[in-house]
Design an enzyme around this catalytic site. Structure first.
Site, mmCIF file in Angstrom:
data_model
loop_
_atom_site.group_PDB
_atom_site.id
_atom_site.type_symbol
_atom_site.label_atom_id
_atom_site.label_comp_id
_atom_site.label_asym_id
_atom_site.label_seq_id
_atom_site.Cartn_x
_atom_site.Cartn_y
_atom_site.Cartn_z
ATOM 1 N N GLY A 172 -8.858 5.829 -4.510
ATOM 2 C CA GLY A 172 -10.015 6.649 -4.142
ATOM 3 C C GLY A 172 -11.318 5.966 -4.516
ATOM 4 O O GLY A 172 -11.383 4.739 -4.635
ATOM 5 N N GLU A 194 -7.031 1.879 -7.459
ATOM 6 C CA GLU A 194 -7.319 1.202 -6.183
ATOM 7 C C GLU A 194 -8.609 1.819 -5.657
ATOM 8 O O GLU A 194 -8.597 2.907 -5.093
ATOM 9 C CB GLU A 194 -6.159 1.425 -5.200
ATOM 10 C CG GLU A 194 -4.860 0.741 -5.593
ATOM 11 C CD GLU A 194 -4.885 -0.768 -5.321
ATOM 12 O OE1 GLU A 194 -5.704 -1.237 -4.517
ATOM 13 O OE2 GLU A 194 -4.073 -1.488 -5.946
ATOM 14 N N CYS A 228 -11.177 1.095 3.115
ATOM 15 C CA CYS A 228 -11.692 0.502 1.874
ATOM 16 C C CYS A 228 -11.940 -1.001 1.999
ATOM 17 O O CYS A 228 -12.777 -1.548 1.292
ATOM 18 C CB CYS A 228 -10.726 0.781 0.734
ATOM 19 S SG CYS A 228 -9.053 0.213 1.108
ATOM 20 N N GLU A 318 -21.181 1.660 -1.001
ATOM 21 C CA GLU A 318 -20.169 1.487 0.052
ATOM 22 C C GLU A 318 -20.481 2.442 1.214
ATOM 23 O O GLU A 318 -20.730 3.626 0.998
ATOM 24 C CB GLU A 318 -18.801 1.844 -0.563
ATOM 25 C CG GLU A 318 -17.638 1.748 0.373
ATOM 26 C CD GLU A 318 -16.342 2.288 -0.268
ATOM 27 O OE1 GLU A 318 -16.403 3.067 -1.230
ATOM 28 O OE2 GLU A 318 -15.268 1.914 0.222
HETATM 29 P P1 NAD Z 1 -12.078 10.434 -3.669
HETATM 30 O O1 NAD Z 1 -12.208 9.636 -4.905
HETATM 31 O O2 NAD Z 1 -13.154 11.424 -3.369
HETATM 32 O O3 NAD Z 1 -10.717 11.274 -3.661
HETATM 33 C C1 NAD Z 1 -9.469 10.689 -3.885
HETATM 34 C C2 NAD Z 1 -8.526 11.706 -4.501
HETATM 35 O O4 NAD Z 1 -9.068 12.106 -5.751
HETATM 36 C C3 NAD Z 1 -8.305 12.975 -3.680
HETATM 37 O O5 NAD Z 1 -6.949 13.334 -3.721
HETATM 38 C C4 NAD Z 1 -9.170 14.012 -4.377
HETATM 39 O O6 NAD Z 1 -8.628 15.312 -4.313
HETATM 40 C C5 NAD Z 1 -9.189 13.530 -5.808
HETATM 41 N N1 NAD Z 1 -10.448 13.856 -6.500
HETATM 42 C C6 NAD Z 1 -11.676 13.946 -5.951
HETATM 43 N N2 NAD Z 1 -12.586 14.270 -6.900
HETATM 44 C C7 NAD Z 1 -11.912 14.370 -8.055
HETATM 45 C C8 NAD Z 1 -12.287 14.684 -9.409
HETATM 46 N N3 NAD Z 1 -13.553 14.973 -9.728
HETATM 47 N N4 NAD Z 1 -11.325 14.688 -10.351
HETATM 48 C C9 NAD Z 1 -10.048 14.422 -10.042
HETATM 49 N N5 NAD Z 1 -9.628 14.120 -8.793
HETATM 50 C C10 NAD Z 1 -10.539 14.102 -7.809
HETATM 51 O O7 NAD Z 1 -11.901 9.382 -2.484
HETATM 52 P P2 NAD Z 1 -11.743 9.643 -0.928
HETATM 53 O O8 NAD Z 1 -13.045 10.154 -0.388
HETATM 54 O O9 NAD Z 1 -10.531 10.424 -0.661
HETATM 55 O O10 NAD Z 1 -11.476 8.149 -0.398
HETATM 56 C C11 NAD Z 1 -12.504 7.253 -0.149
HETATM 57 C C12 NAD Z 1 -12.659 6.231 -1.261
HETATM 58 O O11 NAD Z 1 -11.419 5.665 -1.581
HETATM 59 C C13 NAD Z 1 -13.536 5.063 -0.847
HETATM 60 O O12 NAD Z 1 -14.378 4.737 -1.911
HETATM 61 C C14 NAD Z 1 -12.544 3.948 -0.573
HETATM 62 O O13 NAD Z 1 -13.077 2.649 -0.732
HETATM 63 C C15 NAD Z 1 -11.475 4.244 -1.565
HETATM 64 N N6 NAD Z 1 -10.209 3.716 -1.117
HETATM 65 C C16 NAD Z 1 -9.650 2.671 -1.771
HETATM 66 C C17 NAD Z 1 -8.455 2.129 -1.325
HETATM 67 C C18 NAD Z 1 -7.795 0.972 -2.002
HETATM 68 O O14 NAD Z 1 -6.641 0.695 -1.674
HETATM 69 N N7 NAD Z 1 -8.444 0.279 -2.908
HETATM 70 C C19 NAD Z 1 -7.831 2.680 -0.214
HETATM 71 C C20 NAD Z 1 -8.434 3.751 0.426
HETATM 72 C C21 NAD Z 1 -9.612 4.273 -0.042
#
Ligand code: NAD
Length: 442
Positions: A172, A194, A228, A318
């Site tokens: 995330g 990740e 990502c 980003e």
């Molecule tokens: P996000 O961090 O908002 O959410 C990811 C997960 O975390 C979700 O399941 C969400 O419910 C949970 N979450 C959100 N806020 C939280 C909190 N305060 N406490 C605990 N859990 C929480 O990310 P997103 O919007 O779902 O995805 C986009 C981001 O993910 C981008 O920054 C992207 O670059 C990154 N990403 C990285 C990879 C990788 O492989 N490195 C792959 C895909 C996405």
């Protein structure tokens, strides 16, 4: 607890999962379309077939991965046989994002299961249809006490993070990654993070511009830029910039037609919040192509932005959407000034026919992984580690490394009893000279 000790049981569980994924493939593709208009082609290429291939790979290799690995012993321990045992961590929490909601939830899960762990998966709430089908498939393939899906929003993640885990695998954003790391630190829980970053894409004056444009347009606009490892911004040599922009425009039109809004191949933005965030990034920028937005469909056209200020909103974080800033450079110092403004990115791309230049660039900058003369495809090789560095993440996975990520590596020396050399035992007396001589040879 059979999954912990019985490799055959894990293998059978994965075969069951494979059966249900294949059986439900059309439903998964439909869910991805319903969640954010992902085309069937992209759903198969980047989600279902990817998961199926990971499953088959794990099923075919699990026996050899799980076997204790014999390594050469140290002469200091003579006589001995030395082994590395792969031990499951125990209870693993996987938190996954929405942008590749099926693949990024299932792939870590497959490896965690292969390695013998109990798994709780928390998929993203932003892609509810996909999360629901994941929950359904997992409930069919596994016993609840082995693998379980817990759906829900941020509060559910927050609650899960208060518990003690033996491993946390999070995919995330960087801000949430920090929250996860903090929660894990409380129990010294190891983590894989990740995360994301601002991925540069350099195009120098020797590059095959037309081909570069084609490959960049694919990498940037697949999944509507919500990837990502998508190129975040382009750094193009000033001498070829005008020509390169024309090629980019041509390639976008070739891929998505004159009105990408009606293209079946171009997804929408995942929700209103992200749509508004991206629309805001367009304010006060010089749009040279695209720029159209439509709230009722959460649509944002593939958009090229010319020379945004480094202090502009779009160059702050980003982008994670179909907006592509194009900046020109003259010297390698210009490149350095821009690239080093940002934290170490997850991906990095350089297009050049000058291999000395590209080699120098990939060695000079620190980043998760990347490509020379292409975008994103490093993700597809199971023999390459996938992960970030610095703010773009901790740890890496894919292929065998995924199994290793979810296993504690236990070192075992099996000592022989047929001889017991006295050298290491006190009293040491005059043994110092001899031990020095031996150690010099090691
Ligand atoms: P996000 O961090 O908002 O959410 C990811 C997960 O975390 C979700 O399941 C969400 O419910 C949970 N979450 C959100 N806020 C939280 C909190 N305060 N406490 C605990 N859990 C929480 O990310 P997103 O919007 O779902 O995805 C986009 C981001 O993910 C981008 O920054 C992207 O670059 C990154 N990403 C990285 C990879 C990788 O492989 N490195 C792959 C895909 C996405």
């Amino acid at each position: 607890m059979e999954y912990k000790t019985n490799v055959r049981y894990r293998k059978e569980s994965l075969k069951k999962l494979l059966y249900y994924v294949v059986k439900n493939e059309e439903t998964i593709i439909q869910a991805l379309y319903d969640d954010f208009k992902k085309s069937a082609f992209e759903a198969v290429l980047t989600e279902t077939s990817y998961v199926i291939s990971d499953l088959k790979y794990a099923i075919n290799n699990i026996n050899s991965w799980a076997k204790p690995k014999r390594v050469l012993p140290s002469i200091l321990n003579f006589p001995s046989s030395d082994f590395i045992y792969s031990e499951p961590y125990g209870k693993v929490l996987i938190i996954s994002p929405w942008n590749y909601p099926f693949q990024l939830a299932l792939c870590p899960l497959i490896s965690a299961v292969a390695a013998g762990n109990r798994v709780i998966l928390k998929p993203s709430e932003l892609t509810p249809k996909t999360s629901a089908i994941i929950a359904k498939i997992i409930a069919k393939a596994f016993h609840k006490n082995h693998v379980e899906v817990i759906e829900g929003d941020v509060t559910v993640s927050q609650q899960l993070l208060t518990q003690r885990w033996d491993y946390i695998f999070f995919t995330g954003s960087v801000p949430v990654g920090k929250i996860v790391a903090k929660a894990a630190a409380q129990f010294i829980t190891p983590v894989t993070l990740e995360l994301g970053g601002k991925n540069p894409c350099i195009v120098d004056e020797t590059a095959d511009l037309k081909l570069a444009a084609k490959r960049i347009v694919w990498g940037k606009f697949v999944n509507a830029g919500q990837t990502c490892i998508a190129p975040d911004y382009i750094l193009v040599h000033f001498k070829v910039k005008e020509k390169f922009i024309i090629y980019l425009m041509e390639e976008i039109t070739l891929a998505y037609g004159k009105e990408p809004e009606f293209s079946q191949d171009f997804p929408s933005i995942v929700n209103e919040k992200n749509w508004r965030r991206l629309c805001n990034l367009l304010i006060d920028t010089s749009v040279v192509f695209g720029g159209k937005t439509k709230e009722d469909k959460y649509y944002i056209a593939p958009t090229l932005i010319d020379e945004p200020s480094l202090d502009s909103l779009i160059m702050a974080d980003e982008i994670f959407g179909p907006l592509l800033p194009i900046l020109s450079y003259k010297t390698e110092d210009d490149l350095e000034t821009i690239i080093t403004r940002y934290e170490k990115p997850l991906a990095f791309y350089v297009f050049s026919l000058n291999s000395n230049f590209s080699k120098k660039i990939i060695q000079k900058y620190s980043f998760g992984g990347g490509c020379i003369n292409d975008t994103m495809i490093h993700f597809a090789n199971k023999r390459l580690p996938f992960g970030g560095v610095g703010h773009s993440g901790i740890g890496a996975y894919h292929g065998r490394l995924s199994f290793d990520t979810f296993s504690h590596k236990k070192a075992i020396v099996k000592k022989g009893n047929w001889i017991d050399l006295s050298m290491r035992y006190a009293p040491y007396k005059d043994k110092l000279t001899t031990i020095r001589r031996i150690l010099k040879w090691l």
